[in-house]
Design a protein around this motif. Sequence first.
Motif, PDB file in Angstrom:
ATOM      1  N   ARG A 180       0.834  -1.204   0.000  1.00 23.45           N
ATOM      2  CA  ARG A 180       0.000   0.000   0.000  1.00 23.45           C
ATOM      3  C   ARG A 180       0.869   1.255   0.000  1.00 23.45           C
ATOM      4  N   ILE A 181       1.903   1.239   0.823  1.00 23.32           N
ATOM      5  CA  ILE A 181       2.818   2.384   0.865  1.00 23.32           C
ATOM      6  C   ILE A 181       3.488   2.563  -0.493  1.00 23.32           C
ATOM      7  N   ALA A 182       3.903   1.477  -1.114  1.00 22.88           N
ATOM      8  CA  ALA A 182       4.547   1.561  -2.432  1.00 22.88           C
ATOM      9  C   ALA A 182       3.573   2.133  -3.455  1.00 22.88           C
ATOM     10  N   ARG A 183       2.301   1.704  -3.415  1.00 24.95           N
ATOM     11  CA  ARG A 183       1.296   2.252  -4.339  1.00 24.95           C
ATOM     12  C   ARG A 183       1.088   3.735  -4.106  1.00 24.95           C
ATOM     13  N   VAL A 184       1.045   4.140  -2.839  1.00 21.45           N
ATOM     14  CA  VAL A 184       0.868   5.557  -2.522  1.00 21.45           C
ATOM     15  C   VAL A 184       2.049   6.358  -3.060  1.00 21.45           C
ATOM     16  N   VAL A 185       3.259   5.847  -2.870  1.00 24.77           N
ATOM     17  CA  VAL A 185       4.451   6.542  -3.364  1.00 24.77           C
ATOM     18  C   VAL A 185       4.420   6.617  -4.883  1.00 24.77           C
ATOM     19  N   GLU A 186       4.063   5.496  -5.541  1.00 28.17           N
ATOM     20  CA  GLU A 186       3.977   5.491  -7.002  1.00 28.17           C
ATOM     21  C   GLU A 186       2.919   6.469  -7.500  1.00 28.17           C
ATOM     22  N   ASP A 187       1.763   6.481  -6.837  1.00 28.66           N
ATOM     23  CA  ASP A 187       0.700   7.414  -7.224  1.00 28.66           C
ATOM     24  C   ASP A 187       1.155   8.863  -7.050  1.00 28.66           C
ATOM     25  N   GLU A 188       1.850   9.136  -5.958  1.00 30.13           N
ATOM     26  CA  GLU A 188       2.350  10.483  -5.709  1.00 30.13           C
ATOM     27  C   GLU A 188       3.368  10.875  -6.775  1.00 30.13           C
ATOM     28  N   ALA A 189       4.242   9.945  -7.131  1.00 30.66           N
ATOM     29  CA  ALA A 189       5.240  10.226  -8.161  1.00 30.66           C
ATOM     30  C   ALA A 189       4.559  10.449  -9.504  1.00 30.66           C
ATOM     31  N   ALA A 190       3.527   9.666  -9.810  1.00 31.08           N
ATOM     32  CA  ALA A 190       2.798   9.842 -11.071  1.00 31.08           C
ATOM     33  C   ALA A 190       2.082  11.184 -11.089  1.00 31.08           C
ATOM     34  N   ARG A 191       1.500  11.585  -9.974  1.00 31.47           N
ATOM     35  CA  ARG A 191       0.830  12.880  -9.884  1.00 31.47           C
ATOM     36  C   ARG A 191       1.827  14.019 -10.096  1.00 31.47           C
ATOM     37  N   LYS A 192       2.993  13.909  -9.462  1.00 31.69           N
ATOM     38  CA  LYS A 192       4.013  14.943  -9.623  1.00 31.69           C
ATOM     39  C   LYS A 192       4.494  14.993 -11.076  1.00 31.69           C
ATOM     40  N   ALA A 193       4.693  13.815 -11.670  1.00 32.55           N
ATOM     41  CA  ALA A 193       5.136  13.781 -13.070  1.00 32.55           C
ATOM     42  C   ALA A 193       4.088  14.415 -13.978  1.00 32.55           C
ATOM     43  N   GLU A 194       2.800  14.116 -13.712  1.00 31.34           N
ATOM     44  CA  GLU A 194       1.722  14.714 -14.518  1.00 31.34           C
ATOM     45  C   GLU A 194       1.690  16.217 -14.306  1.00 31.34           C
ATOM     46  N   ARG A 195       1.867  16.684 -13.085  1.00 31.16           N
ATOM     47  CA  ARG A 195       1.874  18.108 -12.792  1.00 31.16           C
ATOM     48  C   ARG A 195       3.056  18.792 -13.487  1.00 31.16           C
ATOM     49  N   ASP A 196       4.215  18.149 -13.393  1.00 37.55           N
ATOM     50  CA  ASP A 196       5.391  18.712 -14.062  1.00 37.55           C
ATOM     51  C   ASP A 196       5.196  18.757 -15.581  1.00 37.55           C
ATOM     52  N   ARG A 197       4.561  17.753 -16.157  1.00 36.58           N
ATOM     53  CA  ARG A 197       4.302  17.722 -17.596  1.00 36.58           C
ATOM     54  C   ARG A 197       3.366  18.863 -17.977  1.00 36.58           C
ATOM     55  N   ARG A 198       2.304  19.049 -17.184  1.00 31.15           N
ATOM     56  CA  ARG A 198       1.370  20.151 -17.482  1.00 31.15           C
ATOM     57  C   ARG A 198       2.066  21.499 -17.346  1.00 31.15           C
ATOM     58  N   TYR A 199       2.891  21.641 -16.324  1.00 30.85           N
ATOM     59  CA  TYR A 199       3.626  22.887 -16.127  1.00 30.85           C
ATOM     60  C   TYR A 199       4.549  23.164 -17.314  1.00 30.85           C
ATOM     61  N   ALA A 200       5.271  22.101 -17.751  1.00 30.43           N
ATOM     62  CA  ALA A 200       6.182  22.266 -18.873  1.00 30.43           C
ATOM     63  C   ALA A 200       5.407  22.593 -20.134  1.00 30.43           C
ATOM     64  N   ALA A 201       4.247  21.993 -20.324  1.00 25.89           N
ATOM     65  CA  ALA A 201       3.428  22.267 -21.499  1.00 25.89           C
ATOM     66  C   ALA A 201       2.928  23.698 -21.457  1.00 25.89           C
ATOM     67  N   ARG A 202       2.527  24.178 -20.284  1.00 24.21           N
ATOM     68  CA  ARG A 202       2.046  25.544 -20.142  1.00 24.21           C
ATOM     69  C   ARG A 202       3.179  26.529 -20.442  1.00 24.21           C
ATOM     70  N   LYS A 203       4.363  26.250 -19.910  1.00 24.97           N
ATOM     71  CA  LYS A 203       5.496  27.115 -20.167  1.00 24.97           C
ATOM     72  C   LYS A 203       5.877  27.117 -21.655  1.00 24.97           C
ATOM     73  N   ALA A 204       5.706  25.947 -22.288  1.00 24.08           N
ATOM     74  CA  ALA A 204       6.025  25.848 -23.711  1.00 24.08           C
ATOM     75  C   ALA A 204       5.036  26.659 -24.518  1.00 24.08           C
ATOM     76  N   ARG A 205       3.779  26.653 -24.119  1.00 23.50           N
ATOM     77  CA  ARG A 205       2.761  27.455 -24.823  1.00 23.50           C
ATOM     78  C   ARG A 205       3.015  28.940 -24.622  1.00 23.50           C
ATOM     79  N   GLN A 206       3.446  29.342 -23.477  1.00 24.86           N
ATOM     80  CA  GLN A 206       3.671  30.752 -23.160  1.00 24.86           C
ATOM     81  C   GLN A 206       4.956  31.265 -23.845  1.00 24.86           C
ATOM     82  N   ALA A 207       5.836  30.456 -24.096  1.00 25.09           N
ATOM     83  CA  ALA A 207       7.096  30.944 -24.663  1.00 25.09           C
ATOM     84  C   ALA A 207       7.109  31.092 -26.147  1.00 25.09           C
TER      85      ALA A 207
END
Length: 126
Positions: free
Chosen positions: A99-126
Amino acid sequence: MRNSLNNDFTDRRSTAADAKANLLSAYRAAKEISEPTRLARQAERILIVEAREARKAERDRLKSEEMAQAEAMIAAEKAQADAAEVAEIEARKKAESARIARVVEDEAARKAERDRRYAARKARQA
């Protein structure tokens, strides 16, 4: 005549002594006659006592064997219960770590998705 009126003291005393002697001789004769049967009864009683003691020893042996079996069965059940408890604890630990491993994996996936959206937003703005 059995009871004559002219019994003086010495006659009565000698008659009593004779009666006692007759009783004693009759007792000794009866004892000698009954000696073989007494010995046989005594031997029979000894055999009965020995048989009783043998049966008691057998009962005690069986009882101690049953107690040993019961103790062994109780020890086996306790060991089985302890093993089951250890297995349950291990299963809980494994489930918790999964369960802890799943929570960590989910958190890492959420952060990766957030970072991807942030990078996409920055790419659109630039």
